[in-house]
Design a protein around this motif. Structure first.
Motif, PDB file in Angstrom:
ATOM      1  N   UNK A   1      53.122 -74.974 -28.002  1.00 27.91           N
ATOM      2  CA  UNK A   1      53.901 -75.066 -29.294  1.00 27.91           C
ATOM      3  C   UNK A   1      53.611 -74.099 -30.198  1.00 27.91           C
ATOM      4  N   UNK A   2      52.393 -73.471 -30.581  1.00 28.69           N
ATOM      5  CA  UNK A   2      51.947 -72.641 -31.696  1.00 28.69           C
ATOM      6  C   UNK A   2      52.670 -71.429 -31.063  1.00 28.69           C
ATOM      7  N   UNK A   3      52.583 -71.009 -29.806  1.00 23.80           N
ATOM      8  CA  UNK A   3      53.004 -69.756 -29.478  1.00 23.80           C
ATOM      9  C   UNK A   3      54.539 -69.611 -29.346  1.00 23.80           C
ATOM     10  N   UNK A   4      55.303 -70.744 -29.035  1.00 27.27           N
ATOM     11  CA  UNK A   4      56.475 -70.573 -29.305  1.00 27.27           C
ATOM     12  C   UNK A   4      57.253 -70.529 -30.558  1.00 27.27           C
TER      13      UNK A   4
ATOM     14  N   UNK B   1      45.075 -67.023 -36.968  1.00 36.45           N
ATOM     15  CA  UNK B   1      43.748 -65.991 -36.300  1.00 36.45           C
ATOM     16  C   UNK B   1      42.581 -66.913 -36.179  1.00 36.45           C
ATOM     17  N   UNK B   2      42.446 -67.781 -37.431  1.00 37.09           N
ATOM     18  CA  UNK B   2      41.231 -68.894 -37.107  1.00 37.09           C
ATOM     19  C   UNK B   2      41.276 -69.705 -36.139  1.00 37.09           C
ATOM     20  N   UNK B   3      42.399 -70.645 -35.945  1.00 35.44           N
ATOM     21  CA  UNK B   3      42.607 -71.220 -34.986  1.00 35.44           C
ATOM     22  C   UNK B   3      42.650 -70.610 -33.479  1.00 35.44           C
ATOM     23  N   UNK B   4      43.282 -69.246 -33.304  1.00 35.54           N
ATOM     24  CA  UNK B   4      43.250 -68.929 -32.183  1.00 35.54           C
ATOM     25  C   UNK B   4      41.662 -68.316 -31.887  1.00 35.54           C
ATOM     26  N   UNK B   5      40.940 -67.951 -32.523  1.00 34.28           N
ATOM     27  CA  UNK B   5      39.483 -67.413 -32.237  1.00 34.28           C
ATOM     28  C   UNK B   5      38.590 -68.696 -32.023  1.00 34.28           C
ATOM     29  N   UNK B   6      38.968 -69.820 -32.779  1.00 35.59           N
ATOM     30  CA  UNK B   6      38.099 -71.016 -32.268  1.00 35.59           C
ATOM     31  C   UNK B   6      38.665 -71.428 -30.970  1.00 35.59           C
ATOM     32  N   UNK B   7      39.923 -71.350 -30.601  1.00 33.00           N
ATOM     33  CA  UNK B   7      40.481 -71.895 -29.336  1.00 33.00           C
ATOM     34  C   UNK B   7      39.974 -70.826 -28.131  1.00 33.00           C
ATOM     35  N   UNK B   8      39.316 -70.024 -28.431  1.00 32.97           N
ATOM     36  CA  UNK B   8      38.792 -68.875 -27.099  1.00 32.97           C
ATOM     37  C   UNK B   8      37.555 -69.905 -26.554  1.00 32.97           C
TER      38      UNK B   8
ATOM     39  N   UNK C   1      44.515 -66.030 -26.019  1.00 34.43           N
ATOM     40  CA  UNK C   1      44.449 -64.506 -25.856  1.00 34.43           C
ATOM     41  C   UNK C   1      45.862 -63.925 -26.187  1.00 34.43           C
ATOM     42  N   UNK C   2      47.034 -64.772 -25.751  1.00 34.53           N
ATOM     43  CA  UNK C   2      48.144 -64.180 -25.663  1.00 34.53           C
ATOM     44  C   UNK C   2      48.537 -64.187 -27.255  1.00 34.53           C
ATOM     45  N   UNK C   3      48.207 -65.230 -27.924  1.00 32.87           N
ATOM     46  CA  UNK C   3      48.538 -65.449 -29.309  1.00 32.87           C
ATOM     47  C   UNK C   3      47.964 -64.084 -30.082  1.00 32.87           C
TER      48      UNK C   3
ATOM     49  N   UNK D   1      48.274 -59.050 -32.967  1.00 32.19           N
ATOM     50  CA  UNK D   1      48.095 -57.779 -33.356  1.00 32.19           C
ATOM     51  C   UNK D   1      49.333 -56.744 -33.250  1.00 32.19           C
ATOM     52  N   UNK D   2      50.313 -56.908 -32.342  1.00 30.04           N
ATOM     53  CA  UNK D   2      51.481 -56.241 -32.367  1.00 30.04           C
ATOM     54  C   UNK D   2      52.269 -56.311 -33.618  1.00 30.04           C
ATOM     55  N   UNK D   3      52.144 -57.270 -34.474  1.00 34.81           N
ATOM     56  CA  UNK D   3      52.828 -57.496 -35.588  1.00 34.81           C
ATOM     57  C   UNK D   3      51.987 -56.980 -37.106  1.00 34.81           C
TER      58      UNK D   3
END
Length: 890
Positions: A555-558, A576-583, A595-597, A602-604
């Motif tokens: 859901x977050x990615x979409x 970013x804090x959520x995504x890094x912790x999810x790694x 990783x995709x998020x 980074x693209x943005x």
């Protein structure tokens, strides 16, 4: 009920002049607070004594914008320790500590408000300040505290828990449930409720005099409610809301006045003072008109004693209040709903100077009309909805005809909800005033039903609940012109349960719930509230189900693709804090989505993403996830990845080795041809030497005999070009000599073949791989690049060549010298000869030249360290055909 506790400063370890710790006893927009001495020793310490023994529930600290302590510790005691009172052994008990942000992200321009929830009993509070955060503004390494607020209950009463239990028991028998959605938002019966007037934000924004009036009016409002004088209570409520605006405006005027005084702009200071007095007089005049102002309310804060007193409004120590003025409750209730404080437009500028612009950023705004657009902020950073009521906005209810009204009255016994009790009406009066009793009850009851239906295991019931929720948000609320608070209520009450259903064991239910959440987040009524994104960036729980974690990440990615990070509730920081912790999650799919998020972020946002990740080094790349992330960054930037770099290096190495093998093969072929020519020459010269030696009678011995060399081995170990002889001149030794050291030979710079210097011009014009790029100068007879030949001929700076019979022409130094083969040796090998023969210069630096006549060679030995049988270094070419012909001619 917890309330604000007064205190005095008992001691401090030191302070800078003009910034005593006693400043902490005053809360106002213009306070400076306490500062430690310059270059002080750490830790620094402050001891506070509360006006009564109490149970502390909450501590609020307002830090300085750049004099920030890295850590603050809290200690509590019933009495002073022995170093204050030698005969008492009581010591402070440690409660814990808080860490403060270094404020780099705001550029040290905003102050941090830290709230700490505790549960400790005592009368003395000690604060210990540790080493400061370093920044360019804090040049004296100081720490500071702008304000501190203590909220708690008196600890001298033991019946508090009994009272709370008794109230809960009464609610139980009356059928009231604390989780009943119909009673949400009420706080009258909550023992842990903290009034907004006791919050530090209130005092730090309000004019002190107006703040005192607001507190008095609040006490009168509570008393009016107890006496069931609801019209008067409503009037007081409106007055309090308007006075909060007045107090904040006067607070800004006071800050501007102080700023003007510091700049010695006394005209502006006088203007601000007059502006404050005029505005204050107008407000007080309107209060008097409504019989809300008397002598007690007009008592200035400066007239109060410096020692803080226990709150007079405390439910435990409330003193009898003077009788309220009897107001005639005329007219309808609607006239009291209109604001009675009308602000007049001012002709003066209210721009705050840069030194004090941080005052507006200190704390969450308590202004009912915030100046910033709250809807553009993330949901979890907005002001509380309860203080965002817009004055003057009339609630428009749907028009009903007389027939509808009569039908509604007739249907009272066949479906109309039973009327509320007097107590429930009193508790729900605020919501009823805004929304009306029927609308609110219908909406809240529907949400309660939806919550129950979402949890149902029957698929059709679950789907019906989603349809009803969508209808309420997109049709019911807009149709009846209800406020955004009701939409927020619907979303907040249902989104946690919907997220739970995304982790259901049924794949069909998981997909349905996730799709509806995505759809609901894009509703125009919900999108502006930014509620759903704040739920999706909450850290994943360690014990959450695999399906739930995967659904939340998906859901977050979409939604990131649909909403982006601008005014959507998603920010670079929370995503970013959520995504890094999810790694670090145990499920591979969750890590892969994280990783995709990160790559999409980074693209943005490019470089701003890197601060949330560890440094890109070999240790970090040992983690396959971080390696994938950093290689993804390289692809986005257009840089080659590590794998591509390794492939390129491998291809380059293979190409170099292939070229090396080809060069060796070509050189070997050329050397074979050279050896055949050398063998033929040796045979011819040996045949010529024998008769010559036999004709000499009594004369000189033959050269071979003079040197003690047999005739058949005269040409062994001899360079046929320069005449040098060396034991190292084996087959391989001669190849090395030809390639690097022979003074008569050189390498072509264009094809890398070894040619005789005397035939270099002919080689460049007829044999070289680059021969098409050369032309012959008719003046100097040398080979010149065709691109430079016109300019070369036009300038006429070259040395003219003489005919071949009269002189030789050196292609290195461009000089003419005497003709003949021996003249070439003398020119290229002697000290007085060619100055551009680099091989001669190199050898002469290592060995002295031999005298002419002793040997025709310059040096009798090969290069230092050369041995028989040593391998020839790999060159890029061999002897040219012209060299072979010259050798054969000899």
């Amino acid at each position: 009920m917890p309330h604000k506790i007064g205190f005095v400063v008992v001691s401090s370890s030191g302070h800078e002049d003009g910034f005593s710790a006693r400043e902490l006893m005053i809360h106002a927009p213009t306070v400076s607070g306490w500062r430690s001495p310059r270059f002080c020793q750490f830790p620094q310490e402050i001891v506070l004594q509360m006006v009564e023994r109490c149970r502390i529930r909450k501590l609020q600290l307002l830090a300085h914008q750049y004099m920030i302590s890295s850590k603050i510790e809290f200690y509590i005691s019933e009495s002073l320790p022995e170093y204050f009172a030698p005969y008492q052994a009581e010591r402070f008990r440690r409660l814990g500590y808080v860490s403060l942000c270094d404020n780099e992200k705001t550029g040290c321009k905003a102050r941090e408000l830290k709230s700490v929830y505790v549960d400790a009993v005592g009368q003395f509070l000690k604060l210990i300040f540790h080493q400061n955060h370093a920044n360019k503004y804090n040049i004296y390494n100081q720490v500071a505290l702008v304000a501190i607020n203590i909220i708690g209950d008196p600890a001298d009463f033991s019946d508090e828990s009994n009272t709370a239990s008794r109230e809960k028991l009464i609610d139980h028998y009356l059928g009231h449930n604390s989780e009943d959605p119909a009673l949400e938002g009420t706080y009258a019966r909550r023992s842990d409720y903290i009034s907004p007037l006791d919050d530090l934000a209130f005092d730090m924004y309000q004019d002190p005099e107006v703040a005192q009036i607001i507190r008095k009016l609040d006490e009168r409002k509570r008393e009016a409610v107890q006496k069931e004088r609801y019209d008067y209570a409503k009037k007081l409520k409106q007055a309090i809301a308007d006075l909060q605006k007045v107090g904040e405006r006067l607070g800004r005027y006071e800050v501007e006045k102080r700023c003007a005084v510091e700049k010695e702009d006394y005209d502006l200071a006088k203007e601000k003072k007059q502006q404050m007095e005029q505005y204050r007089a107008e407000v007080y005049e309107q209060l008097e008109l409504h019989s809300l102002l008397d002598a007690e309310l007009m008592r200035r804060p400066l007239d109060l004693p410096l020692w803080p007193l226990a709150r007079s409004g405390s439910p435990r120590r409330q003193k009898p209040m003077p009788s309220l003025p009897q107001l005639e409750e005329r007219g309808t209730e609607n006239q009291f709903a209109e604001p009675f404080l009308q602000e007049k437009p001012s002709s003066y500028s209210l721009t705050i100077s840069p030194q004090h612009s941080a005052v507006d950023q200190l704390l969450p705004a308590t202004d009912p009309h915030p100046k910033t657009n709250a809807e553009s902020l993330p949901y979890d950073e907005r002001p509380l909805p309860a203080i965002r009521k817009h004055h003057g906005e009339a609630v428009v209810e749907p028009e009903m005809s007389d027939a509808d009204i009569s039908d509604a009255r007739r249907g009272g016994l066949s479906g109309e909800p039973e009327p509320l009790t007097e107590k429930a009406l009193r508790e729900a009066s605020s919501a009823i005033d805004v929304l009306g009793e029927t609308l609110k009850n219908t909406l809240r009851a529907s949400v309660f039903l939806i919550r129950r239906a979402i949890k149902d295991i029957v698929t059709s019931v679950f789907q019906a609940s989603l349809k009803l929720l969508k209808m309420i948000i997109t049709q019911y609320i807009p149709k009846h012109k209800l406020s955004k608070l009701e939409t927020a209520h619907c979303v907040e009450r249902t989104i946690p349960i919907l997220l739970t259903r995304t982790g259901d064991s049924s794949a069909r239910l998981r997909v349905t719930a996730a799709n509806f959440i995505q759809e609901m987040a894009l509703f125009k009524e919900v999108k502006s509230l930014q509620i759903i994104p704040s739920y999706l960036v909450q850290p994943l729980k360690a014990n959450s189900s695999v399906h739930l974690a995967m659904s939340q990440m998906g859901l977050l990615a979409r939604l990131l693709k649909d909403l982006g990070t601008g005014s959507s509730g998603f920010t670079v920081d929370n995503v970013m804090k959520f995504s890094v912790s999810s790694l670090e999650h145990r499920v591979y799919e969750v890590r892969e989505t994280a990783v995709r998020i990160i790559l999409d972020m980074y693209r943005r946002h490019q470089a701003s993403i890197l601060e949330y990740l560890p440094a890109d080094d070999s240790n970090t790349r040992k983690n396959i996830l971080y390696k994938t992330i950093f290689e993804g960054f390289a692809k986005i930037d257009g840089r080659p990845t590590d794998a591509e770099m390794r492939a390129r290096r491998k291809a380059a190495t293979e190409e170099a080795e292939k070229q090396k093998r080809e060069e060796i093969k070509a050189l070997q072929g050329q050397l074979a041809a050279l050896k055949e020519i050398q063998a033929e020459v040796q045979e011819k010269e040996s045949d010529a030497v024998k008769p010559k030696n036999q004709d000499i009678q009594g004369g000189k011995a033959a050269p071979a005999e003079a040197l003690g060399i047999p005739d058949e081995h005269y040409l062994d170990n001899l360079c046929i070009f320069c005449g040098e002889r060396s034991e190292s001149f084996t087959e391989e030794g001669l190849d090395l000599h030809y390639w690097k050291h022979c003074l008569m030979l050189t390498r072509c710079d264009h094809c890398k073949q070894v040619v005789e210097i005397s035939s270099l011009t002919e080689h460049l014009l007829t044999e070289c791989d680059k021969k098409d790029g050369f032309g012959k100068c008719h003046r100097c007879s040398e080979a010149v690049f065709k691109e430079e030949l016109p300019r070369h001929i036009k300038k006429k700076e070259c040395n003219p060549a003489k005919p071949e019979k009269l002189a030789n022409r050196c292609p290195l130094c461009h000089e003419n010298f005497s003709p003949g083969e021996e003249a070439w040796k003398a020119h290229l090998m002697s000290l007085a000869g060619c100055t551009m023969n680099l091989r001669k210069t190199h050898i002469l630096q290592k060995a002295p030249a031999l005298q002419p006549g002793k040997s025709s060679a310059v040096a009798a030995s090969g290069p230092p360290g050369s041995k028989a049988g040593s391998k020839i270094p790999t060159p890029k070419g061999g002897l040219s055909k012209s060299s072979s012909r010259t050798h054969a001619r000899r």
